[in-house]
Design an enzyme around this catalytic site. Structure first.
Site, PDB file in Angstrom:
ATOM      1  N   HIS A 145      -2.552  -1.060  -3.548  1.00 54.64           N
ATOM      2  CA  HIS A 145      -3.699  -0.167  -3.374  1.00 54.64           C
ATOM      3  C   HIS A 145      -3.513   1.063  -4.258  1.00 54.64           C
ATOM      4  CE1 HIS A 145      -4.258  -1.930   0.955  1.00 54.64           C
ATOM      5  NE2 HIS A 145      -4.710  -2.734   0.009  1.00 54.64           N
ATOM      6  N   MET A 151      -0.204   1.147   5.555  1.00 56.51           N
ATOM      7  CA  MET A 151      -0.942   1.323   6.800  1.00 56.51           C
ATOM      8  C   MET A 151      -2.031   0.263   6.912  1.00 56.51           C
ATOM      9  SD  MET A 151      -1.369   3.074   9.576  1.00 56.51           S
ATOM     10  CE  MET A 151      -0.781   4.776   9.490  1.00 56.51           C
ATOM     11  N   ASP A 197      -4.398  -4.998   5.984  1.00 51.52           N
ATOM     12  CA  ASP A 197      -4.787  -5.753   4.797  1.00 51.52           C
ATOM     13  C   ASP A 197      -3.658  -6.693   4.379  1.00 51.52           C
ATOM     14  OD1 ASP A 197      -6.279  -6.606   2.601  1.00 51.52           O
ATOM     15  OD2 ASP A 197      -5.483  -5.027   1.302  1.00 51.52           O
ATOM     16  N   SER A 220       0.850  -1.191   0.000  1.00 53.68           N
ATOM     17  CA  SER A 220       0.000   0.000   0.000  1.00 53.68           C
ATOM     18  C   SER A 220       0.882   1.237   0.000  1.00 53.68           C
ATOM     19  CB  SER A 220      -0.955  -0.034   1.198  1.00 53.68           C
ATOM     20  OG  SER A 220      -1.910   1.017   1.110  1.00 53.68           O
ATOM     21  N   THR A 221       0.731   2.120   0.981  1.00 53.14           N
ATOM     22  CA  THR A 221       1.477   3.381   0.998  1.00 53.14           C
ATOM     23  C   THR A 221       2.979   3.137   0.928  1.00 53.14           C
ATOM     24  OG1 THR A 221      -0.262   4.328   2.383  1.00 53.14           O
ATOM     25  CG2 THR A 221       1.812   5.541   2.241  1.00 53.14           C
TER      26      THR A 221
END
Length: 337
Positions: free
Chosen positions: A182, A275, A278, A156-157
């Site tokens: 993501h 973050m 998931d 993700s991030t």
């Protein structure tokens, strides 16, 4: 701090963020030079930055400002390939501008507020460190696997560059890789094309029914859940619109849980910067079914969230920096008979 040459855009962001009491807009700037002057006085925790501005663009601004002001920067961009250039020089994340076709102002503000909150926890990468990392060649080694292997990766991030760091080091004959990053729809196709230009393996945005095969990386589409399914003697991907899983679409958990349930050959699972949680549950299920699992370590994560949760629940067999993950994968697969 909001940096955008459009007064309309600045007002949309400023007024929209008022509904989030934990976020305070401390100031605005109309271009990069204005932001450079105001930054030392305003001392914001996070900055939103338009990618395309007159004068110095967002990419050059990120490169110039991070050495002296290592501030988390959220890019605000239309569907534009240049957003990945700005991420490559140290911006933390991005959000898509309202375009009248898909993203509404309300959705935009909700996504931006979420990313601002996440960015406040981020470890900022300086441009000098980025240049050092991106110079590395693929990991040398001969993959001597017998039988089929599927590699799943979720991020993700901070994951756009971390995933590139792994994939560009994997040999061209690496077993098939399926990736959930993501990212909004539209950007995943551009991201896959960017990876394809920079990695030994072929990379493409996944389409429903695509076969997982050696030398190929499939990137989950930005608005669909991607799952691994068995189709006759082959493994393919199912890419379908559907509800969020673990708060996301595409979801790392959706991918990993499908691998745990449907894949009967050897598996490798990799969970990277981001973050939340998931992917942690899915990775644990993969490990219970014999997968070799890797979690990105804290020092190399932009946000040590997803890998931390996975490690804490026992889903991770080995932690490593994003620079070393490919080498571990090659070593692991090369040692399998």
């Amino acid at each position: 701090m909001i940096v955008d040459d459009s007064m309309l855009a600045r007002n949309i962001i400023k007024n929209g963020l008022k509904q989030y009491p934990e976020i305070q807009v401390v100031g605005e700037a109309i271009n990069a030079m204005d932001a450079r002057r105001k930054l030392p006085q305003l001392k914001p925790d996070v900055m939103t930055l338009d990618v395309e501005m007159p004068g110095m663009n967002g990419i050059d601004f990120v490169k110039s400002i991070l050495p002296s002001h290592p501030i988390p920067i959220i890019l605000v961009s239309s569907l534009n390939l240049r957003v990945f250039d700005a991420l490559s020089v140290g911006a933390v994340d991005f959000v898509r501008k309202p375009d009248g076709a898909g993203t509404t102002n309300e959705q935009f503000i909700r996504a931006l507020a979420n990313k601002i909150t996440i960015a406040s926890y981020a470890r900022v990468r300086r441009p000098a460190a980025v240049r050092t990392q991106t110079a590395a060649p693929p990991v040398p080694g001969v993959l001597r696997t017998s039988g089929e292997t599927i590699i799943g990766l979720g991020a993700s991030t901070g994951g756009t560059e971390a995933t590139l760091e792994v994939l560009k080091r994997l040999p061209a004959n690496t077993p098939g890789v399926v990736v959930v990053q993501h990212m909004p729809p539209g950007f995943t196709k551009m991201y896959a094309e960017r990876l394809d230009r920079n990695c030994p393996m072929q990379v493409k945005e996944a389409e429903n029914g695509d076969v997982i095969q050696p030398g190929r990386v499939l990137i989950a589409p930005g608005d669909k859940q991607m799952r691994v399914v068995r189709s006759g003697m082959r493994y393919t991907v199912s890419c379908q619109a559907g509800p969020k899983v673990s708060g996301h679409c595409p979801s790392v958990d959706a991918l990993f849980l499908s691998m745990a349930e449907n894949v009967h050959c050897h598996m490798v699972g990799i969970i990277m910067t981001g973050m939340g949680s998931d992917g942690a549950k899915g990775l644990l299920e993969m490990r219970k079914r014999g997968a070799f699992t890797i979690g990105q370590d804290k020092d190399s994560c932009v946000v040590y969230g997803m890998p931390m949760v996975a490690n804490n629940i026992g889903a991770v067999a080995q932690q490593a920096s994003c620079e070393n993950i490919a080498g571990i994968v090659v070593s692991h697969l090369g040692g399998r008979r």
